[in-house]
Design an enzyme around this catalytic site. Structure first.
Site, PDB file in Angstrom:
ATOM      1  CB  CYS A  13      -0.888  -0.012   1.246  1.00 34.23           C
ATOM      2  SG  CYS A  13      -1.791   1.519   1.483  1.00 34.23           S
ATOM      3  CB  CYS A  32      -7.717  -9.493  20.618  1.00 36.07           C
ATOM      4  SG  CYS A  32      -8.743  -8.597  21.784  1.00 36.07           S
ATOM      5  CD  GLN A  57     -12.317 -13.071  15.932  1.00 39.97           C
ATOM      6  OE1 GLN A  57     -11.445 -12.318  15.499  1.00 39.97           O
ATOM      7  NE2 GLN A  57     -12.310 -13.519  17.176  1.00 39.97           N
ATOM      8  CG  ASP A  68     -12.781 -14.382  21.881  1.00 39.42           C
ATOM      9  OD1 ASP A  68     -11.819 -13.602  21.975  1.00 39.42           O
ATOM     10  OD2 ASP A  68     -13.333 -14.650  20.787  1.00 39.42           O
ATOM     11  CB  CYS A 102      -0.544  -1.297   7.893  1.00 43.59           C
ATOM     12  SG  CYS A 102      -1.796  -2.253   7.046  1.00 43.59           S
ATOM     13  CB  CYS A 110      -2.545   4.492   6.590  1.00 45.41           C
ATOM     14  SG  CYS A 110      -4.101   3.781   7.119  1.00 45.41           S
ATOM     15  CE1 TYR A 130     -15.654 -10.544  28.675  1.00 48.57           C
ATOM     16  CE2 TYR A 130     -14.939 -12.806  29.091  1.00 48.57           C
ATOM     17  CZ  TYR A 130     -15.074 -11.493  29.510  1.00 48.57           C
ATOM     18  OH  TYR A 130     -14.627 -11.145  30.743  1.00 48.57           O
ATOM     19  CD  GLU A 155     -21.474 -10.162  23.201  1.00 47.16           C
ATOM     20  OE1 GLU A 155     -20.406 -10.791  23.129  1.00 47.16           O
ATOM     21  OE2 GLU A 155     -21.538  -8.917  23.174  1.00 47.16           O
TER      22      GLU A 155
END
Ligand code: SAH
Length: 469
Positions: A73, A424, A291, A397, A82, A79, A320, A341
């Site tokens: 990119c 995560c 996801q 999660d 990333c 940006c 979750y 949730e």
């Protein structure tokens, strides 16, 4: 100490948690964004503190063996989406492995010798990790440029200035057509973009979702108001795009960083799109978490299922649970699954997803995991003559902040054979692993799964087993 604006030559020897290169000049540490381990670079000092400073990459004098010739990119450096596109993919994976390992060792206090045995290599995407991905956490933002033109793009790294780009390399191809369609419409009918400083204007974000197995497309415009003028015209244009399935509005009039509003209004089609992960079919609505990387998600859930080691007799909790993605993956192999949730719309999706897959052994509860599970535990004790609630496997999660200690305590009280932790954020994972290891659980397997190529983010799945006393 360095001076601001000084130009220095640095060899990059380390990488920071944000993906920035780290090098030393006469013992003074410099953080240099976009420089990677092995590079020798020329950099300009931008900010000089007593013991360390920040410098801007000016020239790569000798490129690292891990440096790509050209990032895919052209916006990669500016940006904020990333951070490590300059790195070859295997080097990205190695960085993520060491980030997870480092956190488990330092924050989690897991012994290095144990990690040598239980850490598996990161599961990466095939090829260079440039396969199309859905962006969810970086939904294009709509704004106005210096000349008053409406633009779509992504926030720059540290600031909220918008880097114009309708063709994000990580997004699916059709995103560009959709964004241009919306921008043309806004230009033609003089519909203003939202201005977050003045808290004025209308269109804030566009949520784009694509079903990789079904080719169904969802567009949700997040607006600072109730309606969009000439909305009929916009719908008329968008629905021409092949695969268009769901066009909705979400009202968000708050002065906030939160992207979505609380409500959804259907403009055309249906309120959800359908997609598959493995054999299971999921209906996904705009307010539900999903996801971002479907190819990797299948691998991630596959590992979670492996780690759960189900035989068909187990009672399993999926905390979750979102739209029930992991719950339904597990349900086929378990006796009973309970999902929890916080987002009510996601639980509606979860219940519905169980139904459309003919899964009858999954139950779902709306609420905070740290409230629902402890309450269930207390209630069970009361109604079962002091007998305590038991689970065979508990899957968690959580979002980046990890689990509350009160929840971890209830998990420990319920004495499941196994805890499968999908995370995560490996820093909060490590904190929670420390608690579980101190309370009768041992870490068994740890596998990073690369859900977010070219970014510093990393997903991890691991399992802990109860140590028999
Ligand atoms: N397991 C799902 C979702 C994981 S994302 C999947 O893989 O698709 C984390 C989810 O936790 C989100 O759906 C979010 O809405 C939910 N969540 C956030 N805080 C929560 C809490 N305190 N209790 C229960 N769920 C919560």
């Amino acid at each position: 100490m360095m001076q601001k604006n000084e130009i220095v030559k640095v060899k990059i020897e380390d990488i920071g948690v944000g993906g920035e290169g780290i090098g030393k000049v006469d013992g003074y540490t410099l953080f240099i964004k976009d420089a990677i381990i092995g590079d020798v670079v020329e950099a300009k000092v931008m900010k000089a503190k007593k013991n360390y400073g920040y410098a801007r990459l000016m020239n790569v004098l000798t490129p690292s063996k891990d440096r790509v010739e050209e990032p895919v990119c052209p916006m990669a450096r500016k940006c904020g989406g990333c951070q490590i596109q300059e790195m070859k993919y295997p080097a990205q994976l190695a960085f993520k492995e060491s980030k997870v390992r480092g956190n488990l060792e330092r924050i989690g206090e897991v012994p290095g010798e144990l990690l040598d045995q239980i850490m598996h290599p990161a599961v990466g995407m095939d090829g260079e990790g440039m396969q199309p991905m859905k962006w969810i956490d970086d939904w294009p933002v709509i704004g106005t440029d210096k000349d008053g033109r409406v633009i779509a793009g992504f926030y720059a790294g540290r600031t909220h200035s918008i880097i114009e780009n309708t063709d994000c390399a990580l997004g699916v191809e059709v995103n560009e057509e959709i964004l241009n369609c919306i921008l043309d419409f806004m230009e033609e009918f003089k519909i203003p973009a939202y201005d977050e400083v003045k808290h004025k204007g209308l269109v804030r974000h566009v949520l784009l979702r694509y079903g990789f197995k079904t080719d169904e497309i969802m567009v949700c415009l997040v607006i600072n108001g109730k309606t969009i003028p000439h909305c009929h015209d916009l719908v008329g244009r968008l629905r021409q795009i092949p695969g268009m399935t769901s066009i909705t509005l979400s009202t968000n009039t708050a002065k906030t960083n939160v992207i979505m509003g609380d409500t959804i209004r259907l403009l055309w089609g249906q309120e959800f799109i359908t997609d598959y992960i493995g054999e299971i079919k999921y209906q996904i609505s705009p307010l539900s978490f999903y996801q971002v990387n479907p190819v990797q998600t299948e691998k991630l859930y596959g590992l979670a299922l492996d780690y759960a080691g189900l035989t068909g007799n187990e009672a399993v909790w999926d905390l979750y649970c979102g739209i029930g993605t992991i719950s339904l993956f597990l349900a086929k192999k378990a006796k009973q699954v309970y999902g929890v949730e916080i987002v009510p719309q996601a639980i509606d999706d979860a219940k519905n997803n169980a139904k459309i897959n003919d899964i009858t052994n999954a139950e779902f509860y709306v609420g905070k995991a740290e409230e629902v599970l402890p309450e269930y535990y207390k209630e069970y004790e009361k109604t079962h003559n002091g007998e305590t609630a038991h689970a065979d496997v508990i899957v968690v999660d959580p979002p980046r902040k990890g689990c509350e200690e009160s929840l971890l305590q209830t998990i420990v009280d319920m004495q499941p054979e196994k805890v499968v932790y999908v995370s995560c954020d490996s820093a909060t994972l490590a904190r929670d692993v420390k608690f579980l290891r101190a309370n009768g659980y041992e870490l068994k397997d740890v596998t990073p799964v690369d859900q977010f190529p070219h970014t510093v983010h990393v997903e991890v799945v691991c399992c802990l087993h109860r140590v028999n006393s």
